[in-house]
Design a protein around this motif. Structure first.
Motif, PDB file in Angstrom:
ATOM      1  N   UNK A 132       0.835  -1.196   0.000  1.00  0.00           N
ATOM      2  CA  UNK A 132       0.000   0.000   0.000  1.00  0.00           C
ATOM      3  C   UNK A 132       0.872   1.248   0.000  1.00  0.00           C
ATOM      4  N   UNK A 133       1.938   1.232   0.791  1.00  0.00           N
ATOM      5  CA  UNK A 133       2.868   2.364   0.837  1.00  0.00           C
ATOM      6  C   UNK A 133       3.503   2.598  -0.532  1.00  0.00           C
ATOM      7  N   UNK A 134       3.873   1.526  -1.200  1.00  0.00           N
ATOM      8  CA  UNK A 134       4.486   1.635  -2.524  1.00  0.00           C
ATOM      9  C   UNK A 134       3.511   2.244  -3.529  1.00  0.00           C
ATOM     10  N   UNK A 135       2.259   1.833  -3.480  1.00  0.00           N
ATOM     11  CA  UNK A 135       1.253   2.334  -4.419  1.00  0.00           C
ATOM     12  C   UNK A 135       0.920   3.797  -4.153  1.00  0.00           C
ATOM     13  N   UNK A 136       0.756   4.131  -2.877  1.00  0.00           N
ATOM     14  CA  UNK A 136       0.298   5.475  -2.519  1.00  0.00           C
ATOM     15  C   UNK A 136       1.422   6.488  -2.343  1.00  0.00           C
ATOM     16  N   UNK A 137       2.634   6.019  -2.117  1.00  0.00           N
ATOM     17  CA  UNK A 137       3.749   6.934  -1.939  1.00  0.00           C
ATOM     18  C   UNK A 137       3.870   7.497  -0.536  1.00  0.00           C
ATOM     19  N   UNK A 138       3.207   6.854   0.437  1.00  0.00           N
ATOM     20  CA  UNK A 138       3.357   7.283   1.830  1.00  0.00           C
ATOM     21  C   UNK A 138       4.099   6.191   2.586  1.00  0.00           C
ATOM     22  N   UNK A 139       4.575   6.512   3.773  1.00  0.00           N
ATOM     23  CA  UNK A 139       5.368   5.537   4.518  1.00  0.00           C
ATOM     24  C   UNK A 139       4.484   4.401   5.034  1.00  0.00           C
TER      25      UNK A 139
END
Length: 160
Positions: A132-139
Motif C-alpha cells: 500500500x505504501x508503494x502504491x500510494x507513496x506514503x510511509x
C-alpha cells in the motif's frame, strides 16, 4: 490481435474484479461505473508500454486505476450530493443479507474522502502495508496510522 494486445487483455481480465471495486467506490450509477472502467483500461493501455516490471503488475494497475478514478472524479462537473444521513437499510426486507451489508458498507465508503477511499480499497484487497505504501507513496507506518483512523471512522458511521 497482436501478442501485446492479447497479453494486456489477459492482465485486465485477471484483475477486472479489483478494477470494478475501485470503480464502485468512486461512481454511483452503472453507466458512470462503466465509463470509469473504460477510462481506467484506456489509461492502463496508454501506460502499458512504460511498465518496466519494477513492481508487481497489480501494484502498477492499482496506482493507475486510483489516479484515474480520483482525477476523473475531480473533473466531473455535475454536482455531488454527499449523504448527510446514511440510508436505513434495516427497514428493507432483503433477499440476501450479505448483499444488504455490502450495500451499507459501500454507502459508508462513499462518505470517505478520496485518499481514504484509495487506502481502504487497497486494504480490502488484502495488500500488505508495504505494498500500500508503494502504491500510494506514503510511509508504511503512516499507512497503518491512516488505516486505523479510517476503520474507526467506518465503524462509527456504520453504527449511526
Amino acid at each position: 490481435m497482436n501478442a501485446v494486445e492479447k497479453e494486456f487483455l489477459e492482465i485486465v481480465a485477471q484483475y477486472d474484479a479489483m478494477l470494478y471495486k475501485i470503480v464502485r467506490l468512486y461512481r454511483d450509477s452503472a453507466e458512470d461505473r462503466e465509463d470509469l472502467f473504460q477510462e481506467i483500461v484506456f489509461q492502463l493501455w496508454k501506460s502499458y508500454p512504460d511498465f518496466k516490471g519494477n513492481s508487481e503488475i497489480s501494484t502498477w494497475m492499482y496506482r493507475v486505476a486510483l489516479n484515474t478514478a480520483i482525477a476523473s472524479f475531480r473533473k466531473k462537473t455535475t454536482p455531488i450530493n454527499y449523504l448527510t444521513q446514511l440510508p436505513d437499510f434495516a427497514e428493507e426486507q432483503p433477499n440476501d443479507e450479505v448483499e444488504l451489508r455490502q450495500e451499507r458498507l459501500f454507502a459508508v465508503l462513499k462518505v470517505l474522502d478520496d485518499s481514504e477511499k484509495a487506502l481502504i480499497a487497497l486494504y480490502f484487497e488484502e495488500l500488505s502495508y508495504q505494498q500500500i505504501a508503494e502504491i500510494t507513496g506514503i510511509s508504511e507506518n503512516y499507512v497503518g496510522v491512516k488505516l486505523n483512523r479510517i476503520k474507526i471512522k467506518i465503524k462509527t458511521l456504520l453504527n449511526k
